[in-house]
Write a protein that holds these residues in place. Structure first.
Motif, PDB file in Angstrom:
ATOM      1  N   GLU A   1     -15.021  -0.968  -2.996  1.00  0.00           N
ATOM      2  CA  GLU A   1     -15.087   0.372  -3.390  1.00  0.00           C
ATOM      3  C   GLU A   1     -14.269   1.243  -2.685  1.00  0.00           C
ATOM      4  OE1 GLU A   1     -19.297   0.602  -2.999  1.00  0.00           O
ATOM      5  OE2 GLU A   1     -19.691  -1.259  -4.174  1.00  0.00           O
ATOM      6  N   LEU A   2     -13.934   1.050  -1.465  1.00  0.00           N
ATOM      7  CA  LEU A   2     -13.033   1.949  -0.783  1.00  0.00           C
ATOM      8  C   LEU A   2     -11.590   1.972  -1.024  1.00  0.00           C
ATOM      9  CD1 LEU A   2     -14.715   1.087   2.625  1.00  0.00           C
ATOM     10  CD2 LEU A   2     -15.416   3.062   1.321  1.00  0.00           C
ATOM     11  N   MET A   3     -11.030   0.861  -1.350  1.00  0.00           N
ATOM     12  CA  MET A   3      -9.525   0.719  -1.533  1.00  0.00           C
ATOM     13  C   MET A   3      -9.440  -0.157  -2.871  1.00  0.00           C
ATOM     14  SD  MET A   3      -8.697  -1.616   1.857  1.00  0.00           S
ATOM     15  CE  MET A   3     -10.131  -0.993   2.960  1.00  0.00           C
ATOM     16  N   PRO A   4      -8.276   0.004  -3.372  1.00  0.00           N
ATOM     17  CA  PRO A   4      -7.811  -1.147  -4.547  1.00  0.00           C
ATOM     18  C   PRO A   4      -8.133  -2.518  -4.127  1.00  0.00           C
ATOM     19  CG  PRO A   4      -6.199   0.359  -4.079  1.00  0.00           C
ATOM     20  CD  PRO A   4      -7.034   0.539  -2.825  1.00  0.00           C
ATOM     21  N   LYS A   5      -8.747  -3.309  -5.135  1.00  0.00           N
ATOM     22  CA  LYS A   5      -9.236  -4.701  -4.945  1.00  0.00           C
ATOM     23  C   LYS A   5      -8.263  -5.696  -4.167  1.00  0.00           C
ATOM     24  CE  LYS A   5     -12.080  -8.197  -7.061  1.00  0.00           C
ATOM     25  NZ  LYS A   5     -13.214  -7.847  -6.373  1.00  0.00           N
ATOM     26  N   THR A   6      -6.853  -5.590  -4.251  1.00  0.00           N
ATOM     27  CA  THR A   6      -5.813  -6.265  -3.716  1.00  0.00           C
ATOM     28  C   THR A   6      -5.836  -6.134  -2.139  1.00  0.00           C
ATOM     29  OG1 THR A   6      -4.050  -4.972  -4.450  1.00  0.00           O
ATOM     30  CG2 THR A   6      -4.750  -6.930  -5.862  1.00  0.00           C
ATOM     31  N   ILE A   7      -5.867  -4.915  -1.981  1.00  0.00           N
ATOM     32  CA  ILE A   7      -5.750  -4.516  -0.375  1.00  0.00           C
ATOM     33  C   ILE A   7      -7.108  -4.640   0.068  1.00  0.00           C
ATOM     34  CG2 ILE A   7      -5.519  -2.378   0.904  1.00  0.00           C
ATOM     35  CD1 ILE A   7      -3.601  -1.249  -1.071  1.00  0.00           C
ATOM     36  N   ALA A   8      -8.182  -4.631  -0.555  1.00  0.00           N
ATOM     37  CA  ALA A   8      -9.644  -4.986  -0.080  1.00  0.00           C
ATOM     38  C   ALA A   8      -9.339  -6.441   0.416  1.00  0.00           C
ATOM     39  CB  ALA A   8     -10.688  -4.569  -0.794  1.00  0.00           C
ATOM     40  N   THR A   9      -8.986  -7.294  -0.736  1.00  0.00           N
ATOM     41  CA  THR A   9      -9.212  -8.750  -0.501  1.00  0.00           C
ATOM     42  C   THR A   9      -8.309  -9.267   0.786  1.00  0.00           C
ATOM     43  OG1 THR A   9      -9.489  -9.049  -2.899  1.00  0.00           O
ATOM     44  CG2 THR A   9      -8.558 -11.033  -1.644  1.00  0.00           C
ATOM     45  N   ALA A  10      -6.850  -8.619   0.896  1.00  0.00           N
ATOM     46  CA  ALA A  10      -6.312  -8.876   2.016  1.00  0.00           C
ATOM     47  C   ALA A  10      -6.751  -8.564   3.178  1.00  0.00           C
ATOM     48  CB  ALA A  10      -4.636  -8.474   1.562  1.00  0.00           C
ATOM     49  N   THR A  11      -7.322  -7.355   3.328  1.00  0.00           N
ATOM     50  CA  THR A  11      -8.025  -6.807   4.342  1.00  0.00           C
ATOM     51  C   THR A  11      -9.118  -7.612   4.908  1.00  0.00           C
ATOM     52  OG1 THR A  11      -7.378  -4.593   3.971  1.00  0.00           O
ATOM     53  CG2 THR A  11      -9.065  -4.827   5.678  1.00  0.00           C
TER      54      THR A  11
END
Length: 62
Positions: free
Chosen positions: A19-29
């Protein structure tokens, strides 16, 4: 590598990071944050929120 500890706190569950960032970046984070992690979940009232509502929160540096 893996010689120090780091504590991170958040009021958002890792599944809500997309919800805070794009899903691909959120998953990697989340993947990097939780690799070899120990999770400690707490419950109850927020001490910082209670202090802020009572006027005892942090003050800006002058």
């Amino acid at each position: 590598y893996e010689k120090r500890s780091l504590a991170i706190s958040s009021n958002i569950h890792p599944s809500g990071f997309d919800e805070l960032m794009p899903k691909t970046i959120a998953t990697a984070t989340v993947d990097r944050l939780l690799h070899h992690a120990h999770l400690c979940q707490t419950s109850g009232e927020s001490v910082r929120l209670m202090q802020a509502q009572n006027g005892k929160g942090t003050r800006p540096m002058s």
